[in-house]
Each structure stands twice: as C-alpha cells, then as structure tokens.
Design an enzyme around this catalytic site. Structure first.
Site, short mmCIF file in Angstrom:
data_model
loop_
_atom_site.label_atom_id
_atom_site.label_comp_id
_atom_site.label_asym_id
_atom_site.label_seq_id
_atom_site.Cartn_x
_atom_site.Cartn_y
_atom_site.Cartn_z
N ASN A 258 -6.59 7.18 3.73
CA ASN A 258 -8.01 7.50 3.57
C ASN A 258 -8.32 8.99 3.64
OD1 ASN A 258 -8.17 4.76 3.44
ND2 ASN A 258 -9.38 4.52 5.29
N ASN B 176 -9.08 4.05 -1.62
CA ASN B 176 -9.63 5.05 -0.70
C ASN B 176 -8.88 6.38 -0.73
OD1 ASN B 176 -11.78 3.48 0.18
ND2 ASN B 176 -10.54 2.49 1.75
N HIS C 44 0.83 -1.21 0.00
CA HIS C 44 0.00 0.00 0.00
C HIS C 44 0.86 1.26 0.00
CE1 HIS C 44 -4.10 1.20 -0.02
NE2 HIS C 44 -4.24 1.51 1.24
N ASP D 8 -0.89 2.73 -5.35
CA ASP D 8 -0.93 1.30 -5.64
C ASP D 8 -2.24 0.95 -6.34
OD1 ASP D 8 -2.05 1.94 -2.91
OD2 ASP D 8 -2.73 -0.12 -3.06
#
Length: 189
Positions: A68, A114, A21, A93
């Site tokens: 997020n 997100n 991530h 990613d």
C-alpha cells in the site's frame, strides 16, 4: 547503455512470501536467479539488485514499504537512479486477469490495486508502464483479502515457473525494444 527500474510489487515477510499478491516479487526473484544477479541488498525503502541484458541494465527493486506504500520506493529509486518514469516498469498481480495472463500497458487506472494507486498518488500520474500478472479471481464474496494473501493452488503451481518466465521475458522486452513493441508481443499471447 540504458538503465531501467523494475519495481516488483509485493509484501515483505515470510508470511507473504509465496502468496498471489507477491507475484511481483516472484518475477523479480526469477530475473535475479536467471541472470545470476548479486544477492539482494537492503537499500532505502527496498531490496535491490541488478542484471544486465543485451547492453541494458535492469535495476530490480522489491519495496520494503508493503504494497500500500509502494509509491515511496518508486519515487525514491527513480530519483536515486536519475531515471524518468518512462524508464520504469511496475510488475504487479491482477485479479481481473486469468491465472498467468500478462497485460503490459503504458498508462491506466490502478484497477483497485493499492500498490498502483499509491504509486499514482506519489508520482502524480498514471502514465508509467505496468506489467500485470493475472492471479484470477476465484474467491467467494468478501474473501478477496484471504485469496490474494494465499498461495497459488497446486494446479497453478505446476505452471507458475513457466508463467514467471514469460513475465520476465516481458520485462526484458520492455527495456530492449521499447514499450509499444513490447506491448504488441506481450498482449497478444
């Protein structure tokens, strides 16, 4: 001389450092290292540094907001640097692409990512450049979070540096030849 914002998505903290991530952070770190940038400095909502390449300045930004809430960093740094969304590329990613595959686009959906979703909500548009770095999707049902928050496999790590180099080149192409021409180069590989 023109200036660009390179928003490298990831999560802060040692537990996230080498995870799939955080490949956006890895691309930013690669660019900073390769171009001998000043050390990353903590600013509002992000760590930042900058590099120069072919007469252009690239401000590298690694949000401290966690993935997020990446839109906070995007909005702040666009405003602080007096840049338009056309001068920003987001590096993130992507589970839908095979490992190391790059896809540069000028607009589109968040695709379940997100960080991109929050940027689109915050900026009120999906029309901004994003460079997606494939992390593959070889996880079993219900294991997506564990997968994206785990390190690249041993096989992937062998090729990771070369893939980061290609992503870094794509970022620089975006700034030097423009989005359309950069897409023609990046998206055919």
């Amino acid at each position: 001389m023109s200036k660009f914002l390179v928003l490298c998505l990831g999560n802060i903290g040692p537990e996230y450092a080498d995870t799939r991530h955080n490949v956006g952070f890895m691309v930013g770190d690669y660019l900073a290292r390769k171009h001998e940038a000043a050390p990353w400095a903590l600013g509002r909502h992000a760590f930042t540094t900058e590099i120069k390449h072919k007469g252009h300045t690239f401000v590298l930004v690694k949000p401290t907001t966690y993935m997020n809430l990446s839109g906070k960093a995007a909005a702040h740094w666009l405003s602080a640097l007096k840049l338009t969304k056309e001068q920003m590329v987001v590096v993130t990613d992507d589970l839908a692409l095979p490992f190391g595959k790059l896809r540069l686009k000028g607009k589109g959906s968040a695709g379940g990512q997100n960080g991109l979703k929050h940027i689109q909500e915050t900026l009120g548009t999906d029309e901004y450049a994003r460079l997606r770095f494939g992390i593959d999707s070889s996880f079993s049902k219900g294991r997506q979070v564990d997968y994206v928050l785990s390190p690249f496999s041993a096989d992937e790590q062998i090729d990771l540096e070369g893939r980061l180099e290609k992503a870094a080149e794509a970022v620089l192409l975006f700034g030097t030849v423009g989005l359309e021409r950069a897409m023609n180069v990046v998206n055919v590989k």
